[in-house]
Design an enzyme around this catalytic site. Structure first.
Site, mmCIF file in Angstrom:
data_model
loop_
_atom_site.group_PDB
_atom_site.id
_atom_site.type_symbol
_atom_site.label_atom_id
_atom_site.label_comp_id
_atom_site.label_asym_id
_atom_site.label_seq_id
_atom_site.Cartn_x
_atom_site.Cartn_y
_atom_site.Cartn_z
ATOM 1 N N TYR A 65 0.996 -1.650 0.208
ATOM 2 C CA TYR A 65 0.309 0.277 -0.812
ATOM 3 C C TYR A 65 0.512 1.332 -0.159
ATOM 4 O O TYR A 65 0.618 2.276 -0.542
ATOM 5 C CB TYR A 65 -1.269 -0.211 1.013
ATOM 6 C CG TYR A 65 -1.403 1.239 1.315
ATOM 7 C CD1 TYR A 65 -0.947 2.099 2.251
ATOM 8 C CD2 TYR A 65 -2.493 1.312 0.781
ATOM 9 C CE1 TYR A 65 -1.611 3.089 3.229
ATOM 10 C CE2 TYR A 65 -3.138 2.581 1.083
ATOM 11 C CZ TYR A 65 -2.678 3.737 2.351
ATOM 12 O OH TYR A 65 -2.561 4.897 2.803
HETATM 13 N N1 LIG Z 1 -9.136 7.063 6.253
HETATM 14 C C1 LIG Z 1 -8.323 7.492 6.321
HETATM 15 O O1 LIG Z 1 -7.896 7.403 7.738
HETATM 16 C C2 LIG Z 1 -7.176 7.355 5.556
HETATM 17 C C3 LIG Z 1 -7.277 7.690 3.983
HETATM 18 N N2 LIG Z 1 -6.219 8.192 3.193
HETATM 19 C C4 LIG Z 1 -6.760 8.388 1.808
HETATM 20 O O2 LIG Z 1 -8.223 8.376 1.604
HETATM 21 C C5 LIG Z 1 -9.178 8.503 0.800
HETATM 22 C C6 LIG Z 1 -10.236 7.729 0.957
HETATM 23 O O3 LIG Z 1 -10.161 6.637 2.200
HETATM 24 P P1 LIG Z 1 -11.284 6.305 2.647
HETATM 25 O O4 LIG Z 1 -12.752 6.921 2.292
HETATM 26 O O5 LIG Z 1 -11.266 5.632 4.029
HETATM 27 O O6 LIG Z 1 -10.819 4.826 1.980
HETATM 28 P P2 LIG Z 1 -11.552 3.605 1.727
HETATM 29 O O7 LIG Z 1 -10.969 2.508 2.062
HETATM 30 O O8 LIG Z 1 -12.946 3.548 2.887
HETATM 31 O O9 LIG Z 1 -12.566 3.934 0.483
HETATM 32 C C7 LIG Z 1 -11.820 3.377 -1.057
HETATM 33 C C8 LIG Z 1 -13.095 4.298 -1.977
HETATM 34 O O10 LIG Z 1 -12.163 3.728 -2.534
HETATM 35 C C9 LIG Z 1 -12.669 2.679 -4.123
HETATM 36 N N3 LIG Z 1 -11.888 2.176 -4.957
HETATM 37 C C10 LIG Z 1 -11.648 1.468 -4.367
HETATM 38 N N4 LIG Z 1 -10.189 0.628 -5.769
HETATM 39 C C11 LIG Z 1 -10.973 1.654 -6.372
HETATM 40 C C12 LIG Z 1 -11.149 1.157 -8.081
HETATM 41 N N5 LIG Z 1 -10.413 0.377 -9.657
HETATM 42 N N6 LIG Z 1 -11.417 1.919 -9.648
HETATM 43 C C13 LIG Z 1 -12.464 2.430 -8.682
HETATM 44 N N7 LIG Z 1 -12.877 3.026 -6.922
HETATM 45 C C14 LIG Z 1 -12.005 2.035 -6.361
HETATM 46 C C15 LIG Z 1 -13.526 2.011 -3.361
HETATM 47 O O11 LIG Z 1 -14.966 2.369 -3.607
HETATM 48 P P3 LIG Z 1 -15.778 0.893 -3.328
HETATM 49 O O12 LIG Z 1 -15.603 0.891 -2.262
HETATM 50 O O13 LIG Z 1 -16.723 -0.460 -5.121
HETATM 51 O O14 LIG Z 1 -14.486 -1.016 -3.673
HETATM 52 C C16 LIG Z 1 -13.795 2.837 -1.869
HETATM 53 O O15 LIG Z 1 -14.858 3.940 -2.315
HETATM 54 C C17 LIG Z 1 -7.913 7.132 0.061
HETATM 55 O O16 LIG Z 1 -7.338 7.118 -0.851
HETATM 56 C C18 LIG Z 1 -7.447 6.461 1.290
HETATM 57 O O17 LIG Z 1 -5.987 5.603 0.905
HETATM 58 C C19 LIG Z 1 -5.286 8.146 3.519
HETATM 59 C C20 LIG Z 1 -4.776 8.038 4.812
HETATM 60 C C21 LIG Z 1 -5.674 7.592 5.942
HETATM 61 N N1 LIG Z 2 -8.124 3.189 0.975
HETATM 62 C C1 LIG Z 2 -8.075 3.519 2.340
HETATM 63 N N2 LIG Z 2 -6.173 3.785 2.840
HETATM 64 C C2 LIG Z 2 -6.025 3.609 4.062
HETATM 65 C C3 LIG Z 2 -6.933 3.424 5.069
HETATM 66 C C4 LIG Z 2 -8.632 3.005 4.874
HETATM 67 O O1 LIG Z 2 -9.398 2.798 5.568
HETATM 68 N N3 LIG Z 2 -9.011 3.279 3.278
HETATM 69 N N4 LIG Z 2 -6.780 3.539 6.260
HETATM 70 C C5 LIG Z 2 -6.296 4.707 6.666
HETATM 71 C C6 LIG Z 2 -5.523 4.719 8.351
HETATM 72 O O2 LIG Z 2 -4.073 4.765 8.598
HETATM 73 C C7 LIG Z 2 -5.700 3.809 9.263
HETATM 74 O O3 LIG Z 2 -6.937 3.102 9.221
HETATM 75 C C8 LIG Z 2 -4.943 3.586 10.269
HETATM 76 O O4 LIG Z 2 -4.436 2.599 10.499
HETATM 77 C C9 LIG Z 2 -4.512 4.641 5.802
HETATM 78 N N5 LIG Z 2 -5.005 4.406 4.904
#
Ligand SMILES: NC(=O)C1=CN([C@@H]2O[C@H](COP(=O)(O)OP(=O)(O)OC[C@H]3O[C@@H](n4cnc5c(N)ncnc54)[C@H](OP(=O)(O)O)[C@@H]3O)[C@@H](O)[C@H]2O)C=CC1
Ligand SMILES: Nc1nc2c(c(=O)[nH]1)N=C([C@H](O)[C@@H](O)CO)CN2
Length: 178
Positions: free
Chosen positions: A88
């Site tokens: 990742y």
């Molecule tokens: N949540 C956190 O604490 C953190 C989040 N981030 C970043 O912030 C962003 C949003 O986070 P979060 O909402 O938690 O992420 P999630 O993992 O909850 O959601 C990711 C989204 O990406 C979509 N997705 C995955 N693969 C594809 C694809 N091939 N084509 C189209 N859509 C796709 C998923 O759709 P589906 O459900 O249909 O698979 C889902 O809606 C991400 O880029 C994540 O890496 C970074 C650090 C921390």
């Molecule tokens: N696609 C996602 N990326 C990440 C998530 C997630 O929920 N979806 N969450 C994190 C956070 O750092 C959290 O899970 C703590 O490990 C990182 N990226």
């Protein structure tokens, strides 16, 4: 490249592209599964943003002569990876580098920036103990939620003089993690 052509046929002018899509699972202990993960993570974190940005580059238009915008959602850990999530992390680091490369490549017509969240939204997989541990490592000591990420994206879209920038939205966590 049917996807790119389909995209171009649907998008005549584009003000901004936000790449938020992501996969997030720990690296498998099984090497075959890990290789499959690498393909999946590479495509969603690096190949797709590259293809979409290049395909729509000539369709992007800013307002009142200002540049258009591309924003990549990366991760604060691109320079301080978590080994358990190495696949990742390396692909998010690739997206961070693509931000810098395309900021140079697409100027002056398009600004390319990143928002690097810390743990802003916990999932059901996070136990109360893990949540408390992460909050203790976060100077602002709260779970940020999605709003601060939105506000960081909005600030990039409304500032005509920012490109190649990465905004950490992490409550200061990057300062305390070793
Ligand atoms: N949540 C956190 O604490 C953190 C989040 N981030 C970043 O912030 C962003 C949003 O986070 P979060 O909402 O938690 O992420 P999630 O993992 O909850 O959601 C990711 C989204 O990406 C979509 N997705 C995955 N693969 C594809 C694809 N091939 N084509 C189209 N859509 C796709 C998923 O759709 P589906 O459900 O249909 O698979 C889902 O809606 C991400 O880029 C994540 O890496 C970074 C650090 C921390
Ligand atoms: N696609 C996602 N990326 C990440 C998530 C997630 O929920 N979806 N969450 C994190 C956070 O750092 C959290 O899970 C703590 O490990 C990182 N990226």
């Amino acid at each position: 490249m049917q996807f790119a052509e389909a995209l171009k046929s649907r998008c005549h002018t584009v003000r901004a592209i936000i790449h938020n899509a992501s996969s997030f699972t720990p690296t498998s202990d099984d090497l075959v599964e890990a290789a499959q993960q690498y393909h999946q993570f590479f495509y969603v974190h690096m190949m797709a943003p590259f293809i979409v940005n290049e395909a729509l580059r000539d369709r992007m238009r800013g307002e009142n002569g200002a540049p258009a915008d591309i924003v990549h959602i990366t991760d604060i850990n691109v320079e301080n990876p978590t080994p358990r999530f190495d696949i990742y992390g390396t692909t998010k680091a690739g997206l961070h580098n693509l931000t810098l490369a395309q900021a140079k490549k697409f100027a002056p017509d398009i600004k390319v920036n990143a928002v690097a969240p810390g743990p802003v939204l916990f999932t059901e997989s996070h136990s109360q103990e893990v949540r408390q541990q992460m909050m203790s490592e976060t100077p602002l000591a709260v779970e940020g939620g999605a709003e601060p990420v939105f506000l960081a994206v909005k600030s990039l879209l409304t500032n005509p003089f920012l490109t190649g920038v990465s905004i950490a939205v992490d409550g200061g966590r990057r300062l305390s993690k070793r």
